[in-house]
Write an enzyme that holds these catalytic residues in place. Structure first.
Site, PDB file in Angstrom:
ATOM      1  N   LYS A   1      21.249  42.260  48.751  1.00 43.37           N
ATOM      2  CA  LYS A   1      22.044  43.477  48.987  1.00 43.37           C
ATOM      3  C   LYS A   1      21.259  44.382  49.921  1.00 43.37           C
ATOM      4  O   LYS A   1      20.028  44.292  49.992  1.00 43.37           O
ATOM      5  CB  LYS A   1      22.288  44.192  47.653  1.00 43.37           C
ATOM      6  CG  LYS A   1      23.446  45.163  47.675  1.00 43.37           C
ATOM      7  CD  LYS A   1      24.790  44.496  47.439  1.00 43.37           C
ATOM      8  CE  LYS A   1      25.941  45.441  47.690  1.00 43.37           C
ATOM      9  NZ  LYS A   1      27.232  44.862  47.279  1.00 43.37           N
TER      10      LYS A   1
ATOM     11  N   ASP B   1      30.423  46.846  51.863  1.00 38.35           N
ATOM     12  CA  ASP B   1      30.443  47.431  50.520  1.00 38.35           C
ATOM     13  C   ASP B   1      30.896  48.877  50.737  1.00 38.35           C
ATOM     14  O   ASP B   1      31.533  49.162  51.765  1.00 38.35           O
ATOM     15  CB  ASP B   1      29.041  47.352  49.873  1.00 38.35           C
ATOM     16  CG  ASP B   1      29.041  47.732  48.387  1.00 38.35           C
ATOM     17  OD1 ASP B   1      29.472  46.915  47.572  1.00 38.35           O
ATOM     18  OD2 ASP B   1      28.626  48.865  48.046  1.00 38.35           O
TER      19      ASP B   1
HETATM   20  P1  NDP Z   1      35.006  51.863  49.846  1.00 41.50           P
HETATM   21  O1  NDP Z   1      33.970  52.611  50.586  1.00 41.50           O
HETATM   22  O2  NDP Z   1      36.099  51.200  50.599  1.00 41.50           O
HETATM   23  O3  NDP Z   1      35.680  52.817  48.754  1.00 41.50           O
HETATM   24  C1  NDP Z   1      34.951  53.441  47.749  1.00 41.50           C
HETATM   25  C2  NDP Z   1      35.869  54.336  46.943  1.00 41.50           C
HETATM   26  O4  NDP Z   1      35.162  54.852  45.824  1.00 41.50           O
HETATM   27  C3  NDP Z   1      36.348  55.545  47.732  1.00 41.50           C
HETATM   28  O5  NDP Z   1      37.587  55.929  47.235  1.00 41.50           O
HETATM   29  C4  NDP Z   1      35.267  56.586  47.408  1.00 41.50           C
HETATM   30  O6  NDP Z   1      35.687  57.913  47.562  1.00 41.50           O
HETATM   31  C5  NDP Z   1      35.000  56.275  45.958  1.00 41.50           C
HETATM   32  N1  NDP Z   1      33.603  56.636  45.639  1.00 41.50           N
HETATM   33  C6  NDP Z   1      32.475  56.130  46.194  1.00 41.50           C
HETATM   34  N2  NDP Z   1      31.390  56.711  45.688  1.00 41.50           N
HETATM   35  C7  NDP Z   1      31.847  57.614  44.798  1.00 41.50           C
HETATM   36  C8  NDP Z   1      31.209  58.528  43.927  1.00 41.50           C
HETATM   37  N3  NDP Z   1      29.867  58.646  43.891  1.00 41.50           N
HETATM   38  N4  NDP Z   1      31.997  59.285  43.123  1.00 41.50           N
HETATM   39  C9  NDP Z   1      33.354  59.161  43.141  1.00 41.50           C
HETATM   40  N5  NDP Z   1      34.008  58.315  43.956  1.00 41.50           N
HETATM   41  C10 NDP Z   1      33.266  57.563  44.753  1.00 41.50           C
HETATM   42  O7  NDP Z   1      34.203  50.816  48.945  1.00 41.50           O
HETATM   43  P2  NDP Z   1      34.743  49.495  48.247  1.00 41.50           P
HETATM   44  O8  NDP Z   1      36.142  49.671  47.796  1.00 41.50           O
HETATM   45  O9  NDP Z   1      34.391  48.362  49.111  1.00 41.50           O
HETATM   46  O10 NDP Z   1      33.767  49.414  46.980  1.00 41.50           O
HETATM   47  C11 NDP Z   1      34.088  50.010  45.716  1.00 41.50           C
HETATM   48  C12 NDP Z   1      33.254  49.363  44.633  1.00 41.50           C
HETATM   49  O11 NDP Z   1      33.536  47.959  44.587  1.00 41.50           O
HETATM   50  C13 NDP Z   1      31.735  49.462  44.787  1.00 41.50           C
HETATM   51  O12 NDP Z   1      31.137  49.528  43.511  1.00 41.50           O
HETATM   52  C14 NDP Z   1      31.377  48.124  45.440  1.00 41.50           C
HETATM   53  O13 NDP Z   1      30.028  47.769  45.197  1.00 41.50           O
HETATM   54  C15 NDP Z   1      32.343  47.213  44.708  1.00 41.50           C
HETATM   55  N6  NDP Z   1      32.610  45.934  45.363  1.00 41.50           N
HETATM   56  C16 NDP Z   1      33.147  45.875  46.617  1.00 41.50           C
HETATM   57  C17 NDP Z   1      33.434  44.658  47.184  1.00 41.50           C
HETATM   58  C18 NDP Z   1      34.128  44.543  48.507  1.00 41.50           C
HETATM   59  O14 NDP Z   1      34.478  43.410  48.870  1.00 41.50           O
HETATM   60  N7  NDP Z   1      34.381  45.612  49.224  1.00 41.50           N
HETATM   61  C19 NDP Z   1      33.090  43.397  46.512  1.00 41.50           C
HETATM   62  C20 NDP Z   1      32.608  43.566  45.164  1.00 41.50           C
HETATM   63  C21 NDP Z   1      32.357  44.794  44.648  1.00 41.50           C
HETATM   64  P3  NDP Z   1      35.201  58.758  48.849  1.00 41.50           P
HETATM   65  O15 NDP Z   1      35.976  58.206  49.995  1.00 41.50           O
HETATM   66  O16 NDP Z   1      35.527  60.175  48.529  1.00 41.50           O
HETATM   67  O17 NDP Z   1      33.714  58.524  48.965  1.00 41.50           O
END
Ligand code: NDP
Length: 433
Positions: free
Chosen positions: A115, A155
């Protein structure tokens, strides 16, 4: 903790995993205690930390920190995403890298765990600034990665735009057109269905979990947190499976939409305009907008945390139980705190842990690597069918492991042990390395 102080999230995952693999370690005492296998597993093979200087639109030099943790290559080249978020530090990257080892093992595909990322915040930056940062980040990262060594993906904060800039710079520096990153655009080696994979995979996994317990998604109310890549496609697939997803959130606020989240509108706001959930509520009459957090207060049969780590705590778990929630499946990595997970499981809520439930993203990334190697692109249906089979297979492995260790529906134990056994066997076979 003594050797790696201040790495709270890493200690949290180590605690969870090592507690639940104890049954396997006890059953194979000699095999797993010998050769310090558990100590080796907890130490990354390599940790890279580097300076990332770049120039902003005002001509000012900015400096961020870059990380790549190459955790374990027992079963394949390091594989795992890059996270760009101001909260990123070594403890967060190590927690994600450690989880990735077991997740990747569960997919049944030949990928090790890694990662990386940076404390850079892409929010509010111009495209040029994001490009300048990505190019500087790759100026160091390129010497550590490669299609047979280490293959990063996206991510939080790293989507198609960032992967495109990173890939362009890698190619410029190395002269290699190879599958060194996944999540690439469709015109330059990306896989169909990669964008959808984590969210869709989450629903395929949760569907298996419900089915094994005599339930289905048909007519179920679903709460989802987040509104990024994982959340959007979880909401889309939930709708396709006949469920009603009623919430979505970002770090500023959340929306309750009793008519069901309008996925097309959500995509337009989040993917095209890079807007906020408040923009969704402003144009969608049926939606209520609330500042802060609160998604888990809404009554639902199934809860899908899809935003970030530790976003569902013990109080939230109590609310879910009070509202008779049937199941929780983790789209984000480690979104549920340890005490909340324990409470949900004790109260009989079905619990699908992240390393199994969200493995669809990395699984399709590995399929992207396969397509790059054979210089072909598969159809959406072919990738989606493989994804469904992989998620089904992950659930089956977990069930078999739960039966083997008489663990009932403790899918946390099932996932940890099933993921661990394969990696442990591969590490032993390869000697003390
Ligand atoms: P994105 O950046 O596309 O979206 C993240 C979302 O979560 C946004 O809505 C963001 O809001 C919100 N968010 C992030 N940090 C915080 C925080 N500290 N408090 C509240 N809301 C928060 O990321 P992904 O959708 O790709 O990833 C989401 C999760 O899924 C993570 O844990 C990631 O590790 C996991 N994941 C992702 C994969 C992938 O293929 N993308 C694969 C496996 C796991 P805002 O825009 O306001 O920051």
């Amino acid at each position: 903790t003594k050797e790696n102080p201040g790495e709270a999230e890493f200690h949290q995952t180590l605690n969870e995993v090592y507690r639940s693999i104890e049954v396997a370690v006890e059953a194979n005492e000699k095999q797993y205690r010998e050769d310090a296998l558990l100590e080796r597993l907890a130490n990354p093979e390599r940790q890279i930390k580097f300076r990332v200087p770049w120039v902003d639109d005002n001509g000012q030099v900015q400096v961020n920190t870059g990380y790549r943790v190459e955790f374990n290559s027992a079963i394949g080249p390091y594989k795992g995403g890059l996270r760009f978020h101001p909260s990123v530090n070594i403890g967060i990257i190590k927690f994600l890298g450690f989880e990735q080892i077991f997740k990747n093992s569960l997919t049944g595909l030949p990928i090790g765990g890694g990662k990386g990322g940076s404390n850079f915040d892409p929010k509010g930056k111009s495209d040029r600034e994001v490009m300048a940062f990505c190019q500087s980040f790759m100026n160091e990262l390129y010497r550590h990665i490669g299609q047979f060594k280490d293959v990063p993906a996206g991510d939080i904060g790293v989507g198609g735009r960032e992967i495109g800039y990173l890939f362009g710079q890698y190619k410029r520096l190395t002269k290699l057109y190879e599958g060194v990153l996944t999540g690439k655009g469709l015109s330059f080696g990306g896989s169909l269905a990669r964008t959808e994979a984590t969210g869709y995979g989450l629903l395929y996994f949760a569907q298996e979990m419900l089915k094994a317990n005599g339930e289905s998604f048909e007519g179920k109310r679903v709460t989802v947190s987040g509104s990024g890549n994982v959340a959007i496609y979880a909401i889309e697939k939930a709708t396709q499976l006949g469920a009603l997803p009623v919430t979505a959130s970002d770090s500023t606020g959340w929306v309750y939409d009793p008519n069901g989240i309008d996925v097309a509108l959500l995509k337009e706001i989040k993917e095209v305009k890079r807007g906020r959930m408040s923009d969704y509520a402003a144009v969608r009459e049926s939606a209520e907008y609330h500042e802060g957090r609160g998604v888990w207060e809404i009554e639902a049969d199934v809860a899908l945390p899809c935003a970030t780590q530790n976003e569902l705590n013990l109080d939230d778990a109590k609310t879910l139980v009070k509202n008779n929630t049937l199941a929780v499946a983790e789209g984000a990595n480690m979104p549920t705190t340890l005490d909340a997970t324990k409470y949900l499981q004790e109260k009989g809520v079905l619990f699908g842990p992240a390393k199994a439930a969200n493995a669809g993203g990395v699984a399709v990334s590995a399929l992207e690597m396969s397509q790059n190697s054979e210089r072909l692109q598969w159809t959406f249906e072919e990738v989606d069918t493989r994804l469904q089979n992989i998620m089904k297979n992950i659930f089956e492995q977990i069930e078999t492991t739960c039966k083997k260790y008489e663990a009932g529906t403790d899918y946390v134990l099932g996932a940890n042990v099933a993921g661990f056994e394969k990696v442990a066997d591969a590490m032993q076979a390869q000697g003390i390395v």
